[in-house]
Write a protein that holds these residues in place. Structure first.
Motif, PDB file in Angstrom:
ATOM      1  N   LEU A 112      12.657  -6.213   0.098  1.00 14.18           N
ATOM      2  CA  LEU A 112      12.862  -6.875  -1.188  1.00 14.18           C
ATOM      3  C   LEU A 112      14.237  -6.548  -1.757  1.00 14.18           C
ATOM      4  CD1 LEU A 112       9.394  -6.009  -2.789  1.00 14.18           C
ATOM      5  CD2 LEU A 112      10.002  -8.031  -1.441  1.00 14.18           C
ATOM      6  N   ASP A 113      14.805  -7.516  -2.485  1.00 15.77           N
ATOM      7  CA  ASP A 113      16.093  -7.275  -3.145  1.00 15.77           C
ATOM      8  C   ASP A 113      15.994  -7.319  -4.669  1.00 15.77           C
ATOM      9  OD1 ASP A 113      15.749  -9.955  -3.676  1.00 15.77           O
ATOM     10  OD2 ASP A 113      17.620 -10.619  -2.729  1.00 15.77           O
ATOM     11  N   GLY A 114      14.768  -7.424  -5.198  1.00 16.46           N
ATOM     12  CA  GLY A 114      14.576  -7.413  -6.639  1.00 16.46           C
ATOM     13  C   GLY A 114      14.684  -8.760  -7.311  1.00 16.46           C
ATOM     14  N   LYS A 115      14.956  -9.831  -6.559  1.00 19.43           N
ATOM     15  CA  LYS A 115      15.077 -11.166  -7.146  1.00 19.43           C
ATOM     16  C   LYS A 115      13.731 -11.884  -7.045  1.00 19.43           C
ATOM     17  CE  LYS A 115      20.004 -11.546  -6.132  1.00 19.43           C
ATOM     18  NZ  LYS A 115      21.068 -12.330  -5.455  1.00 19.43           N
ATOM     19  N   PRO A 116      13.157 -12.292  -8.184  1.00 19.86           N
ATOM     20  CA  PRO A 116      11.811 -12.897  -8.160  1.00 19.86           C
ATOM     21  C   PRO A 116      11.706 -14.108  -7.246  1.00 19.86           C
ATOM     22  CG  PRO A 116      12.435 -12.332 -10.409  1.00 19.86           C
ATOM     23  CD  PRO A 116      13.660 -12.123  -9.565  1.00 19.86           C
ATOM     24  N   GLY A 117      12.735 -14.965  -7.229  1.00 15.95           N
ATOM     25  CA  GLY A 117      12.680 -16.144  -6.371  1.00 15.95           C
ATOM     26  C   GLY A 117      12.593 -15.788  -4.904  1.00 15.95           C
ATOM     27  N   HIS A 118      13.331 -14.775  -4.489  1.00 17.66           N
ATOM     28  CA  HIS A 118      13.282 -14.322  -3.102  1.00 17.66           C
ATOM     29  C   HIS A 118      11.925 -13.704  -2.779  1.00 17.66           C
ATOM     30  CE1 HIS A 118      17.968 -13.979  -2.819  1.00 17.66           C
ATOM     31  NE2 HIS A 118      17.537 -15.218  -2.830  1.00 17.66           N
ATOM     32  N   SER A 172      16.550   0.760  -3.601  1.00 16.02           N
ATOM     33  CA  SER A 172      16.367   2.201  -3.393  1.00 16.02           C
ATOM     34  C   SER A 172      16.866   2.541  -1.986  1.00 16.02           C
ATOM     35  CB  SER A 172      14.895   2.592  -3.554  1.00 16.02           C
ATOM     36  OG  SER A 172      14.412   2.232  -4.822  1.00 16.02           O
ATOM     37  N   LYS A 173      18.174   2.523  -1.828  1.00 13.16           N
ATOM     38  CA  LYS A 173      18.760   2.665  -0.491  1.00 13.16           C
ATOM     39  C   LYS A 173      18.410   3.995   0.154  1.00 13.16           C
ATOM     40  CE  LYS A 173      22.658  -0.495  -1.119  1.00 13.16           C
ATOM     41  NZ  LYS A 173      22.184  -1.056  -2.389  1.00 13.16           N
ATOM     42  N   SER A 174      18.448   5.066  -0.613  1.00 15.51           N
ATOM     43  CA  SER A 174      18.172   6.373  -0.022  1.00 15.51           C
ATOM     44  C   SER A 174      16.741   6.457   0.492  1.00 15.51           C
ATOM     45  CB  SER A 174      18.429   7.481  -1.048  1.00 15.51           C
ATOM     46  OG  SER A 174      17.560   7.338  -2.177  1.00 15.51           O
ATOM     47  N   MET A 175      15.816   5.824  -0.200  1.00 17.63           N
ATOM     48  CA  MET A 175      14.423   5.843   0.234  1.00 17.63           C
ATOM     49  C   MET A 175      14.237   5.024   1.513  1.00 17.63           C
ATOM     50  SD  MET A 175      12.597   5.502  -3.478  1.00 17.63           S
ATOM     51  CE  MET A 175      12.907   6.733  -4.752  1.00 17.63           C
ATOM     52  N   PHE A 176      14.895   3.857   1.567  1.00 18.84           N
ATOM     53  CA  PHE A 176      14.783   3.027   2.765  1.00 18.84           C
ATOM     54  C   PHE A 176      15.374   3.740   3.977  1.00 18.84           C
ATOM     55  CE2 PHE A 176      16.947   0.110   5.685  1.00 18.84           C
ATOM     56  CZ  PHE A 176      15.846  -0.554   6.198  1.00 18.84           C
ATOM     57  N   VAL A 186      14.480 -11.742   2.589  1.00 17.35           N
ATOM     58  CA  VAL A 186      15.138 -12.874   1.938  1.00 17.35           C
ATOM     59  C   VAL A 186      16.282 -12.309   1.100  1.00 17.35           C
ATOM     60  CG1 VAL A 186      14.802 -14.985   0.592  1.00 17.35           C
ATOM     61  CG2 VAL A 186      12.834 -13.875   1.659  1.00 17.35           C
ATOM     62  N   GLY A 187      17.479 -12.877   1.234  1.00 18.45           N
ATOM     63  CA  GLY A 187      18.607 -12.417   0.444  1.00 18.45           C
ATOM     64  C   GLY A 187      19.556 -11.546   1.249  1.00 18.45           C
ATOM     65  N   HIS A 188      20.845 -11.641   0.920  1.00 21.81           N
ATOM     66  CA  HIS A 188      21.873 -10.951   1.700  1.00 21.81           C
ATOM     67  C   HIS A 188      21.655  -9.448   1.760  1.00 21.81           C
ATOM     68  CE1 HIS A 188      23.696 -14.754   1.912  1.00 21.81           C
ATOM     69  NE2 HIS A 188      24.363 -14.733   0.777  1.00 21.81           N
ATOM     70  N   ALA A 189      21.115  -8.862   0.698  1.00 16.71           N
ATOM     71  CA  ALA A 189      20.944  -7.403   0.662  1.00 16.71           C
ATOM     72  C   ALA A 189      19.933  -6.906   1.683  1.00 16.71           C
ATOM     73  CB  ALA A 189      20.531  -6.955  -0.739  1.00 16.71           C
ATOM     74  N   PRO A 232       0.805  -1.212   0.000  1.00 13.31           N
ATOM     75  CA  PRO A 232       0.000   0.000   0.000  1.00 13.31           C
ATOM     76  C   PRO A 232       0.838   1.261   0.000  1.00 13.31           C
ATOM     77  CG  PRO A 232       0.009  -1.002   2.167  1.00 13.31           C
ATOM     78  CD  PRO A 232       0.706  -1.944   1.253  1.00 13.31           C
ATOM     79  N   ALA A 233       2.081   1.170   0.448  1.00 12.81           N
ATOM     80  CA  ALA A 233       2.906   2.376   0.460  1.00 12.81           C
ATOM     81  C   ALA A 233       4.375   2.009   0.426  1.00 12.81           C
ATOM     82  CB  ALA A 233       2.612   3.190   1.722  1.00 12.81           C
ATOM     83  N   ARG A 234       5.042   2.329  -0.666  1.00 12.44           N
ATOM     84  CA  ARG A 234       6.492   2.175  -0.722  1.00 12.44           C
ATOM     85  C   ARG A 234       7.123   3.400  -0.062  1.00 12.44           C
ATOM     86  NH1 ARG A 234       8.425  -1.710  -4.328  1.00 12.44           N
ATOM     87  NH2 ARG A 234       6.795  -2.743  -5.508  1.00 12.44           N
ATOM     88  N   PRO A 235       8.415   3.325   0.286  1.00 15.73           N
ATOM     89  CA  PRO A 235       9.019   4.442   1.010  1.00 15.73           C
ATOM     90  C   PRO A 235       8.953   5.766   0.263  1.00 15.73           C
ATOM     91  CG  PRO A 235      10.400   2.493   1.137  1.00 15.73           C
ATOM     92  CD  PRO A 235       9.290   2.180   0.180  1.00 15.73           C
ATOM     93  N   HIS A 236       8.907   5.732  -1.081  1.00 17.83           N
ATOM     94  CA  HIS A 236       8.924   6.985  -1.814  1.00 17.83           C
ATOM     95  C   HIS A 236       7.540   7.606  -1.951  1.00 17.83           C
ATOM     96  CE1 HIS A 236       8.139   3.879  -4.866  1.00 17.83           C
ATOM     97  NE2 HIS A 236       7.452   4.793  -5.490  1.00 17.83           N
ATOM     98  N   VAL A 237       6.498   6.922  -1.463  1.00 16.91           N
ATOM     99  CA  VAL A 237       5.144   7.476  -1.535  1.00 16.91           C
ATOM    100  C   VAL A 237       4.934   8.406  -0.351  1.00 16.91           C
ATOM    101  CG1 VAL A 237       2.692   6.949  -1.528  1.00 16.91           C
ATOM    102  CG2 VAL A 237       4.283   5.437  -2.721  1.00 16.91           C
TER     103      VAL A 237
END
Length: 345
Positions: free
Chosen positions: A53-59, A85-89, A112-115, A29-34
């Motif tokens: 999220l790290d952008g990997k579909p499997g994760h 989006s590190k700055s937004m997070f 999920v994922g190292h990032a 419902p709301a990403r950090p940039h909203v």
């Protein structure tokens, strides 16, 4: 900020989670940039989950599977934070410290994922909540509240570590078509001696053994080129190339298929098929090191011993096999999360 361990469901609702409205109020419902705060109604009585999220579909499938399990037990308000989006997070974390947050403080932080690992810890320190990691983290296990690790991976038996049958996946048991089947084909990897002609033979054998079933054979990015040409056309068999498939093809196909065959190298597809409540068979392949079974081969053998899957060594009539039901792990893991991290002590 201290870690919170209280229940968002309230004391009176503790014993009746399954009777509550089972839904995710919004996956994102709301990403950090909203630049808009969620309404009080949106998060009222809901389990607030930050999904990193790290952008990997499997994760993303894994964390979505856990969210689905949680939503079957309690109202969930989930918010996605993209680590690309590190700055937004980090901006959202800073706003929480200043008391100007756009998102409600989390009860759970799922990644999920190292990032996602370091940001999860930072979010907990600044905003509260409890951390849930899917797959073995890159940081010390003791830093996280709860960790789910596939049984076929080597992991220490610690109090905050729970073994799972494969990776956690979204589930569906609706819309099954009785005479529809899938053959999911992977490709060469470090574990199996991948032989294209043997795979083509297995696809032909599957179609010939069950002429009453409409089979769709699906290749993948790892599948060697030219495999489709090795399979002689059959009336009950069509070939679907991943290059020409819609983005949601596999998810929709798994939801419909009553029978699914998977090449042994495709471990993630194996557990997705099981979580989709299909009857699953595994196309056997020789390992590169027969004297040393891989963790994936051991995992498959454990599934066969429990009769959750049929091996191609035992024939291709999967519909005639007596397989035991596989309980999708997302529901069990969600129950563990609520019991250990959300319910008040």
């Amino acid at each position: 900020m201290a870690t919170r361990a209280h229940s968002p469901l309230g004391g009176a609702d503790r014993g009746c989670r399954c009777n509550r409205s089972c839904r995710v109020r919004s996956i994102a419902p709301a990403r950090p940039h909203v630049r808009q705060r969620p309404s009080a109604e949106e998060v009222k009585d809901a389990l607030v989950v930050w999904r990193l999220l790290d952008g990997k579909p499997g994760h993303e499938k894994q964390s979505l599977g856990l969210l689905q399990g949680l939503a079957a037990l309690a109202p969930v308000a989930a918010y996605e934070l993209d680590m690309r989006s590190k700055s937004m997070f980090w901006g959202e974390i800073l706003r929480h410290v200043r008391g100007e947050a756009l998102l409600p403080p989390p009860h759970l932080i799922v990644g999920v994922g190292h990032a996602t690992h370091l940001p999860m810890l930072a979010a907990r320190a600044a905003c509260g909540g409890r951390t849930v990691v899917l797959m073995k983290p890159s940081l010390p296990l003791s830093l996280f509240d709860l960790i789910f690790v596939p049984r076929h991976d080597h992991y220490p038996r610690k109090g905050n570590v729970v073994g799972t049958w494969g990776v956690i996946c979204p589930t569906t048991d609706e819309g099954k078509v009785p005479n529809e089947g899938l053959v999911l084909i992977g490709g060469p990897n470090r574990t199996y001696d991948w032989q294209p002609e043997a795979v083509a033979d297995a696809v032909r054998a599957i179609a010939d053994a069950s002429p009453e079933i409409r089979w769709t054979a699906c290749d993948s990015r790892r599948t060697p080129t030219g495999l489709a040409e090795r399979v002689t056309p059959r009336k009950n068999l069509v070939w679907q190339s991943w290059r020409k498939a819609p983005q949601d093809f596999l998810q929709a196909a798994l939801a419909r298929a009553s029978y699914v065959w998977v090449t042994a190298d495709s471990v993630s597809m194996l557990y997705e098929a099981l979580s989709a409540r299909a009857r699953v068979g595994i196309i056997a392949m020789p390992t590169r090191r027969p004297d040393a079974a891989s963790k994936y081969a051991r995992g498959i053998e454990a599934l066969r011993e429990r009769r959750h899957v049929l091996g191609s060594e035992d024939g291709y009539r999967i519909q005639d096999s007596r397989l035991s039901d596989f309980r999708p792990e997302n529901r069990r893991c969600a129950e563990i999360v609520l019991e250990r991290l959300v319910q008040p002590v």
